[in-house]
Every structure is written in C-alpha cells, then in structure tokens.
Write an enzyme that holds these catalytic residues in place. Structure first.
Site: not given
Length: 721
Positions: A463, A527
């Site tokens: 990430d 997301d």
C-alpha cells in the site's frame, strides 16, 4: 512480473550503446525509410539524418505504400528543437553551468535497425551536439502487439554540470484526431472520463503527487470526433512511471500536432556531472482504427506478453479489511477463514493492524514486527489454520510510509523524506519514508524479507496511502530517487522470492502504471467496493490493464464508502469479470447468502480461463442507463457478456442487446449463466430456452433486452454451435 530492466530510470554512468549480438541488425541505406509493422500498426521513420530519426507516420498500416511516405509532409524529429523549426513545447531542455547553448543534434553514425516483418522491431539511434556537450540515444520498439514504446538517454559529455529540465517522448498526431479523452478522479472515484474537442495550444495533464495519483489520466487519448468502443480512429499515450509525470497533446497553428509524455522533473532534480546520464521511463503509444476496444486489445496483448501472472490461474482472494478492520482477534479471523474456504476462496490476506502498536491508523506504521500483545505466538496460528484449509496466505504492508508515533520515526527522524529539520504536513497521520536513504532501504528489505521467509508468504499487499509532499533527498527534489528506490526494493524482493506475488495498492487506484506493473502482479483499482461505482472504475482502468491483473471484490451488502445497498448477485456479477475477491464479513452472512456467493465463485472459476485470457469488448450501447461488456475467446468460439442496468432507462422500450466481437459466419448457442433475481426475463433468457443464432445477427440485430432494475446485471454466455 515484467522484466524490470524495461522500466529502469536512473542517473547512470556512461556506457557504450552496443547492439545485442544475438539478433540480426542492419544499417539502412540513407534514402530508405524504415518501416516497422505489427498488428495493423505501422511506424515509418526517416533515418537519413543529419539529425535524429524523424517519424513520417504512426498509425494504420499503409501496406506496400509505406516506403512512399518519404514524399509526405515534413516529418517530426524524435526530439524536435528550434533548430528543426519546432516552436512548440520543448521535448528536450536543460541548462549548463557555463551558460546556454541551444541543441543542434546530429547523428553519431547510422541508426541501427532490427525490422521483423509483421512482428514489429526496433530502432536505435545516437545523436550528439559536441559544442553543447550533449549526447542523446533514442530507442524505439514496435511490439508484436502493435504497441510502440520509446525512451531516450541523455549523457553529459561536457566538463561542467548539466541540469535536465525536460526529456519527453512524442509522436505526430494525425490531422483527423480532433477529440480528446482523458480521465480524472479522487479517492474511491477513480478514472472519471472527460471528453473535449482538441483546440490549438497544449492540453497537458501534469502530476506532482509523488505517485501515479488518483487523478492521473493513465491514458491520454485523441481520436476522430465521436469515436467509441467499436468505431473511430484513436491514438493513446501512457507514461510507464510511478512518480511525477506528464501527458500532453499540442496542436500548432502550422497544423502540426503531437502526442507525448514523460517524467515531470522538479527544478534541479536531475543534474549530471561529466559523463553521467539520465534515462527516461518507457513511454507507450498505441493506435487503433477500430475504436477504444482495438486500442485496449493492443495494450492487453502487450501486458500479457510480459506478465508472468497473466499466464497463471488468478486465485480468488479474501481480504479481511472491511470485515474486521483493526480487530485482529484470532477466533474471529479463524471463523472468517472457515467461511472463506467454504465459498471457494483460494487466498486469505491479512490487512493492516498486525504489527506493533497498530490498534488504529495513528501509530505503529513502520514498525514491521508482529505485535506480541495481539499475536503472542506470532502469526503462525492463523497462517497454519489458513493453510490447513487449502488457501494461500498474504500480508499487508505500507513500506514507504511511517507514523510519527512509531519507534522507527523516533529512532530515525533523518529517514523522513523531507527538508532537514522541517517535516511536511501530515496526511492520514503519516509521513513518507526516504526509501532512497541507504539505512531506510536496508531496514525495509530486511524486515519484509524476514517476514516473507518466516511465514512463507505467498502474497504482499503493498500500500501507499498518501501523496508525497515537499520531498527532499540529499538536498534535491526527491521523487525521482524515491521511485527508483521503491523499484529496486520490489525487484530485490522478487529476486529473493520468485514465487511471491505483490499487489500494488495506493489508497486504492493511485498507483496504476506500467512502471509498477513491471514489478507487481495485481493492482487494486479502488478502495470503493460499491459495485455501481466499480462498473465505471473497471471499465476505464481496463483500457490500460487486462482484467486478470485488476482486483475487484464482493463487498458488504451496504457499501462502507458510499452507504449504498446492492444485491449480492450484482456485486458478484461486477467482481467476477476481473481478479475476483471478497471484502465482506462472511461471519455475518446468512447460509443462503453463503450458498449464493459460492455459486457465483464457482461460475467465475468455470469461466476464469476465458475471462482472464480472452479479448475484452464493449458495445456502443445507445441506452445511457445500461452497459454491455464482455470477454471473447481467441477464435471467438466462446464468449460471456454482462448486460448491466446502472439506472432507470429513459425509455420503456429498451434497445436490443447486441453482442460485439463474435464471428459473423458462426452460429452460437445463447444461454444465461447468472440472473439478477426475480425480474421477469425475455423468452430467450429463461432456463431451458437456449437459442442458436448467427454471430452476425447477434452483433447487428441483437437480442431483446430485459427490463432490469437499476443495480442489476444479466450474464449471457454464448458458444459456437
């Protein structure tokens, strides 16, 4: 993973640009245009000098008339300067400590050509300006897929320092390309399309976020007015670089137009000493005479030819983030793993919260040690349980970031990517770690490598949750060095662990580019798990990335980012067309829901060879409230389509459902493989009512469209009879 050497960008020492000895090269006669052709695409170059090669044509294959293009309009140099009568945006610019000296590049020997009829080839040329103290090497490769990639290497042959301002790659844009399509977006709303007519001047998309960015266009496209998925001529450019970058189109009053891109350098970021070199990232160009799907197909074939993972089975993945967030109780995670195995999940990924001090997002980031308070026996009890269920195990990291409230930041404040003594404003309670700092790099490599070895990790979710602000490394702007260091870290981990798969996640879809894809196996597109939003995000991200490398998950019944409630069938029908996964607390799911989810996962697995190896197609459907997309196998003997109802249609009579990509001369048996529930379906879609129809009929006339409710989809499968 692609060969990392194909995406290297660095300040490099001087080197001899020699031709590989294992391929046959020729030096063209000065009067011969060089013609490279592949996949109905042609690149025609004038390499006669005296300057760098000039592009006479990049577009549809002109066939036997290619060599005659020497008589066309004034061609465009690979790096046009004012010495070439180019008064547009400079493709190459810089300054020397001793003063200004405009570039007049002249070939340093004949160009080297490897032309492979019907399969592309490559051209390399070196030019120099001895007075300016600059040497430029250009490399062009037309791939068998029809994708053209280009890069340049600039070497300082002078005695004093030379600062590079810009070095970009560009191609001429045909006169008929008069409409622009690009993309913008933000967190949880990536890849929003925007179209406009091409006007005089520069249309520039510049990114200074230190990562590819949620608002990055990915592809900048220009085409004939009104081009669509299945019609029109389209040209596109993509910069394969994960740091600051630029894409642009320039239309000059003289009639010339160019399409280009490259790394976006900050002032003083690249300063070359005597003999040092700077190499651009690869910049990719594609052209299509059959609309966006034609361009998409070329890009997908290029990626698949260089990606190991595109040729392997992509396991159905469960990520625990929206199921548990920071609640890492072992009993709950074991139960979640049990439910995952029951519905057919093949990989279990433990997300954020497993390391020291990480009970929320305000602390612990950077302390890459398993939290002994939460996991007194380490992660072994969970890992062993997951593996006993027949699933792979993956772990979340965010290596390039650090919380100020962490042992790492307290012990090594000098490892923060910042001006000494002055940190940037925090985002998400984070600062950026200077990965190019030798100590920080060694620490990250050691910790990640140790955890991969201890737990025999199959997968890393990598990430990157903030934009990089005010980056300073060794006294200069630091994005270039940071990007290269991250590439080196990924390359080293992959070299040590060839089996390891890595997902590029950047607060969702903020790092999706061919530079990061050369080192990773999957991109997290957003997301947002809302299936309605995902339909658009996957539609447009899929121009650049093939479906097997795009992660898409079945989210919760009520989406965590939008609050929208959507039926399970629609959530599954959306996720099944990419690299399918789950991000839903299955411990709260009912038995009927688990049974339905298992059926959809079973359907995905049955169709996976088609979905992950076929050609992605989109119909130019006239109803703005409904989309038709699908995947067609090579040879067009098998295909699967989704008819997706996004909103209420403006008319009661729905346009017919036309299925693109089929062979006109074949007959096809049509059946329904997934239904939206209790909505009445037309006769052809009812169980047991399979029809056999010609491909021409299905593509041109089509099937009566069902009246679906918004937020639902019908899965249609066709096989040649």
């Amino acid at each position: 993973m692609w060969a990392p050497a194909w995406s290297t960008v660095d300040v490099i020492p001087p080197r001899v640009l020699a031709c590989p000895c294992d391929i046959l090269l020729r030096m063209p006669a000065p009067e011969d245009p060089v013609v490279l052709g592949a996949a109905d695409t042609s690149l025609v170059l004038d390499v006669s000098g005296p300057g760098l090669p000039r592009i006479r044509h990049f577009g549809a294959d002109p066939g036997a008339a290619g060599p005659a293009l020497r008589d066309g309009p004034d061609p465009l140099s690979l790096l046009p300067t004012q010495a070439d009568r180019w008064y547009g945006r400079p493709a190459v610019a810089g300054h020397r400590e001793s003063g200004a000296c405009p570039l007049r590049l002249r070939l340093d020997g004949p160009a080297t050509v490897d032309a492979r009829p019907g399969a592309g080839g490559r051209v390399e040329a070196v030019a120099a300006d001895a007075q300016a103290g600059i040497r430029l090497a250009s490399e062009l490769r037309l791939e068998p897929s029809g994708v053209l990639r280009m890069r340049h290497t600039l070497t300082n042959t002078g005695q004093d320092r030379y600062t590079v301002h810009a070095l970009t790659c560009l191609v001429p844009l045909a006169a008929q390309a008069r409409e622009v399509l690009d993309f913008t977006g933000h967190w949880a709303k990536e890849k929003v399309p925007q179209r406009a007519p091409l006007r005089f001047g520069v249309w520039s998309r510049e990114n200074r976020r230190g990562r590819t960015g949620h608002d990055a266009t990915g592809l900048l496209l220009a085409g004939t007015p009104g081009f669509g998925f299945r019609h029109g001529e389209v040209w596109g450019v993509h910069v394969g670089w994960s740091g600051d970058h630029l894409h642009y189109i320039e239309l000059m009053p003289e009639g010339r137009a160019v399409l280009g891109g490259g790394e976006l350098l900050s002032p003083g970021e690249i300063t070359l000493g005597a003999g040092q070199s700077y190499q651009t990232p690869w910049v990719y160009f594609a052209v299509s005479g059959t609309g966006l799907d034609g361009l998409r197909g070329r890009l997908h074939r290029y990626v698949r030819a260089h990606s190991d993972r595109s040729r392997t089975t992509r396991p159905v993945t469960l990520n625990n983030w929206e199921a548990t967030y920071f609640d890492h109780g072992l009993p709950r995670l074991r139960t979640l793993a049990d439910r995952a195995a029951r519905v057919g999940v093949e990989r279990f990924v433990l997300d954020d919260g497993w390391f020291r001090g990480r009970r929320d997002d305000r602390a612990g980031l950077g302390d890459w040690y398993v939290d002994e308070k939460v996991w007194p026996q380490g992660l072994h009890p969970l890992v062993d349980h997951v593996r006993s269920l027949g699933m792979q195990f993956g772990l979340w990291f965010e290596p390039e970031m650090v919380n100020p409230d962490s042992d790492l930041a307290r012990e090594h404040p000098d490892w923060i990517l910042a001006y000494p003594g002055r940190w940037p404003l925090e985002e998400r309670n984070q600062q950026t770690l200077d990965v190019a700092h030798p100590g920080a790099y060694a620490y990250l490599l050691d910790r990640i490598d140790s955890l991969v070895r201890e737990y025999r990790l199959d997968y890393l979710k990598w990430d990157h949750n903030r934009d990089i602000a005010e980056p300073v490394h060794d006294g200069v702007a630091g994005v270039h060095a940071q990007t290269l260091a991250t590439y080196r870290l990924l390359d080293e981990l992959r070299a040590r662990h060839p089996h390891l798969e890595i997902e590029s996640c950047s607060s969702g879809g903020a790092r999706i580019d061919y530079g990061i894809l050369a080192r990773t196996d999957r991109v997290w597109t957003s997301d947002c798990n809302d299936a309605l939003e995902r339909q658009a995000i996957q539609r447009w991200t899929g121009l650049l990335v093939p479906p097997e490398l795009m992660g898409g998950h079945v989210g919760s019944p009520v989406d965590h980012s939008t609050g929208r409630a959507l039926a399970l069938a629609f959530r599954c029908a959306t996720a099944m067309f990419v690299h399918m996964g789950i991000e839903w607390d299955l411990t709260a799911a009912s038995e009927p829901e688990l049974d339905e989810l298992a059926r959809w996962i079973g359907l995905h697995k049955r169709l996976r060879p088609l979905l992950h190896h076929g050609d992605t197609v989109h119909a130019d459907h006239p109803d703005p409230a409904a989309w038709v997309h699908g995947v067609v196998a090579s040879g067009a003997g098998h295909a699967v389509y989704a008819y997706v109802q996004l909103d209420t249609s403006p008319t009661a009579a729905r346009p017919p459902l036309r299925l693109p990509g089929l062979r006109a001369d074949l007959g096809y048996a049509v059946s329904v493989s997934g239904t939206p529930g209790d909505v009445p379906l037309p006769a052809w879609a009812r169980p047991g009512e399979a029809r056999t129809l010609p491909g021409r009929y299905l593509a041109e006339v089509g099937l009566p469209a069902p009246a679906l409710r918004p937020g639902s989809a019908l899965i249609v499968e066709v096989r040649s009879a």
